[in-house]
Structure formats: structure tokens, C-alpha cells
Enzyme design. Structure first.
Site, short mmCIF file in Angstrom:
data_model
loop_
_atom_site.label_atom_id
_atom_site.label_comp_id
_atom_site.label_asym_id
_atom_site.label_seq_id
_atom_site.Cartn_x
_atom_site.Cartn_y
_atom_site.Cartn_z
N ASP A 49 0.83 -1.22 0.00
CA ASP A 49 0.00 0.00 0.00
C ASP A 49 0.86 1.26 0.00
OD1 ASP A 49 -2.31 -1.70 0.39
OD2 ASP A 49 -1.70 -1.81 2.49
N SER A 182 -13.60 0.57 1.45
CA SER A 182 -13.13 -0.75 1.09
C SER A 182 -14.30 -1.72 1.10
CB SER A 182 -12.06 -1.22 2.09
OG SER A 182 -11.72 -2.57 1.85
N GLU A 215 -11.42 -1.31 -3.41
CA GLU A 215 -10.82 -0.57 -2.30
C GLU A 215 -9.73 0.37 -2.81
OE1 GLU A 215 -9.72 -3.79 0.15
OE2 GLU A 215 -8.22 -4.57 -1.21
#
EC number: 3.2.1.99
Length: 324
Positions: A49, A182, A215
């Protein structure tokens, strides 16, 4: 960020992913391209991420992990790890997410606005919508001295959306917004107060899927359009991950967003930008810098499926759609 990632954090990746990883040049070949450059990265590129930003001549990556992980590169190629932002968790976290794994922070987003660097982040637990988005800020990344700006918004299991994967968006008039969300009822966006940098009004739905994951929103403005990038399907399964990066655009930050075929992202639309290849499986968790660079993680099939950082030039075609 798919919550299954929490299981891998507690397993092998927790022991190895945040250690220094010296790799050969990571040359990405997701799609044939003669115009875009896929950056050759070396050094510590273990990441999940990633949020990419630049300060002076240095590039920075903020990512999921203990206390918010931070990496730096002085040339945009060789990365090394810096101290995490939170050496210990703020006491207020447990008030909103009592079962959070200690100091485990998800999917931070780092951007400059109004003379400060703002880092939005999320805390949660696997399989739960009991989540919170928090905020920390500093005068500069290099200066450090991160200030705890507290809670931004929260959800519980009674909500139909999830307060994770935050992304600071600046609209065409210079106003701040926050996109987040998400799975569940999808991705959201809400306007922020310029002074507090916290929500000040309605929450709008901007993307939804009835089958498969959705997401990690990232919204950027370019030439009259707001472009929504997102990750679909499943991350966090190593070489079995089938994460993909999609996009759509809108003339309004609150939507409707449509893909290249005209299908609404509220109806499961989304044009695929990156679906990976034989080596780099499940790319996602994307972050766009200055509409010209895109960072994401992908799982390296040549290294046991460990997630690593990929960075590429982001190009735009004659109709104004993003491409490599």
C-alpha cells in the site's frame, strides 16, 4: 487495502518484509510500452500500500506496517528505510479499535497542502468494519516531529462502509476532500475543513461493486476531470493474488465516475490499467504523484510472492485517459 493483508502481516511478511531487501533492478513489463518508463528500483523495496511523494530532490514512500513505514530515495531508484512515524500507538486508537494489533497501521496517504505534510492512515482488524482513519502532520517530511492530529472519521460493524484506505484529494478550486473505503457499499468521498482537515459535510458514494473486492481509492484532478483509481479483486495472497488497478473519471469530484466504455463505477465499471504479469502478481494499492508518476505494490513470483514497490511514469492518451 484488503483485510486479508493482516494475516500476512502476522506471518512471514511481518518477519521479513520490512527488513532491508536488496534486489536486482525491478524492471516492470506489465504492458508493452515504448513511451513510459518503468523505474529500475534497488535497495529496500519491501512495501505494501505505498503512497509516493517528493520533497526537494528526495522521493518518499509511506506504507502499511508498524507505526507507518517510511522509505526514502535520493535519486528515485535506490530506496532505504527511515524510522517509523509512530514509535508507539496514540492512546486514543484503542478507544475506537480495541482489538487492533499493537501499532499496526494500514494504507497511509501522504500529501502536501497549505504548508504542511498531511498523512492520513487507517487502523482496523481483519474481517471487521470497526475501523478508524487518523491524521498526523508535520511542517516537512525531512523535519519530522510528526503531530498527532487525532481521529478523522470512524465506522463500526453497524455501518455499511469501512473507514480505511484514506486519500487526500485537492479539487480544482483548492479545497481538500478525503476519499476512502473498502468493499461493502464501496468507495466514498467527503469534503474536509481547510483548517482542521477533517470532514465537514456529506459523504458521497463514488464507486461500488456487487462481486469481488473494491478498495484503495486515489483521486486526482487533471484538465477538467477527476480521475478515480482503485484496486479490485483480492490482494494479500502472494502469487495467488489477483488484484488489479482500475480507473474512471468524472467532471465532478462527487461523481458520477465512468470508465472508457461509459459504464458507471457505481455499477461495477472500471477500465483496467494494470493486471500484472507472470512475475508481478496482483498489482494494487496505487498512489499517483503530480499526474506523472504512479506507485503500487505487486507480489514477486521470483521471490516467494513477497510484496514489493513498483514505480512507473504515468502517461495520458489523446482522449485524456491514463496509460503506461
Amino acid at each position: 487495502m484488503l483485510k486479508a493483508w493482516k494475516k500476512s502481516v502476522q506471518g512471514k511478511f511481518a518477519r521479513t518484509a520490512f527488513a532491508a531487501v536488496t534486489s536486482a533492478a525491478l524492471l516492470l513489463s506489465v504492458v508493452p510500452s515504448t513511451s513510459a518508463e518503468h523505474w529500475a528500483l534497488t535497495g529496500d523495496v519491501a512495501v505494501h500500500d505505498p503512497s509516493i511523494t517528493k520533497e526537494g530532490n528526495a522521493w518518499y514512500i509511506f506504507s502499511t506496517g508498524q507505526g507507518i513505514q517510511v522509505q526514502r530515495s535520493d535519486d528515485g531508484r535506490n530506496f532505504y528505510r527511515l524510522p517509523q512515524i509512530f514509535l508507539s500507538p496514540p492512546s486514543w486508537w484503542k478507544s475506537y479499535v480495541p482489538k487492533q494489533k499493537t501499532n499496526d497501521v494500514w494504507a497511509p496517504d501522504a500529501q502536501k497542502y497549505n504548508g504542511r505534510v498531511w498523512v492520513y492512515y487507517s487502523i482496523s482488524t481483519f474481517g471487521s468494519r470497526t475501523s478508524a482513519i487518523g491524521l498526523t502532520s508535520a511542517t516537512s517530511i525531512g523535519a519530522g516531529s510528526w503531530r498527532d492530529d487525532g481521529l478523522v472519521l470512524r465506522t463500526t460493524d453497524s455501518d455499511d462502509y469501512n473507514a480505511i484506505d484514506p486519500n487526500l484529494v485537492i479539487d480544482a478550486s483548492g479545497n481538500p476532500w478525503l476519499s476512502f473505503g473498502s468493499w461493502n457499499s464501496g468507495l466514498k468521498v467527503t469534503r474536509l475543513d481547510k483548517n482542521t482537515m477533517k470532514p465537514t459535510g456529506q459523504i458521497y458514494s463514488i464507486a461500488r461493486r456487487t462481486a469481488g473486492g473494491l478498495e484503495a481509492p486515489h483521486v486526482t484532478y487533471r484538465n477538467g476531470y477527476y480521475y478515480l483509481f482503485a484496486s479490485i479483486d483480492n490482494c494479500c495472497k502472494g502469487v495467488d493474488s489477483n488484484y488489479k488497478i482500475i480507473y474512471g473519471r468524472s467532471t465532478s469530484i462527487t461523481g458520477p465516475y465512468v470508465d472508457k466504455s461509459g459504464k458507471s463505477l457505481m455499477d461495477g465499471g472500471g477500465t483496467i490499467l494494470d493486471a500484472g504479469n507472470d512475475r508481478w502478481r496482483g498489482p494494487g494499492g496505487q498512489s499517483v504523484y503530480n499526474n506523472s508518476v504512479i506507485a503500487r505494490h505487486a507480489y514477486d513470483a521470483t521471490d516467494g510472492g513477497n510484496p514489493k514497490l513498483l514505480i512507473s511514469d504515468l502517461k495520458w492518451d489523446s482522449a485524456g485517459w491514463p496509460t503506461y
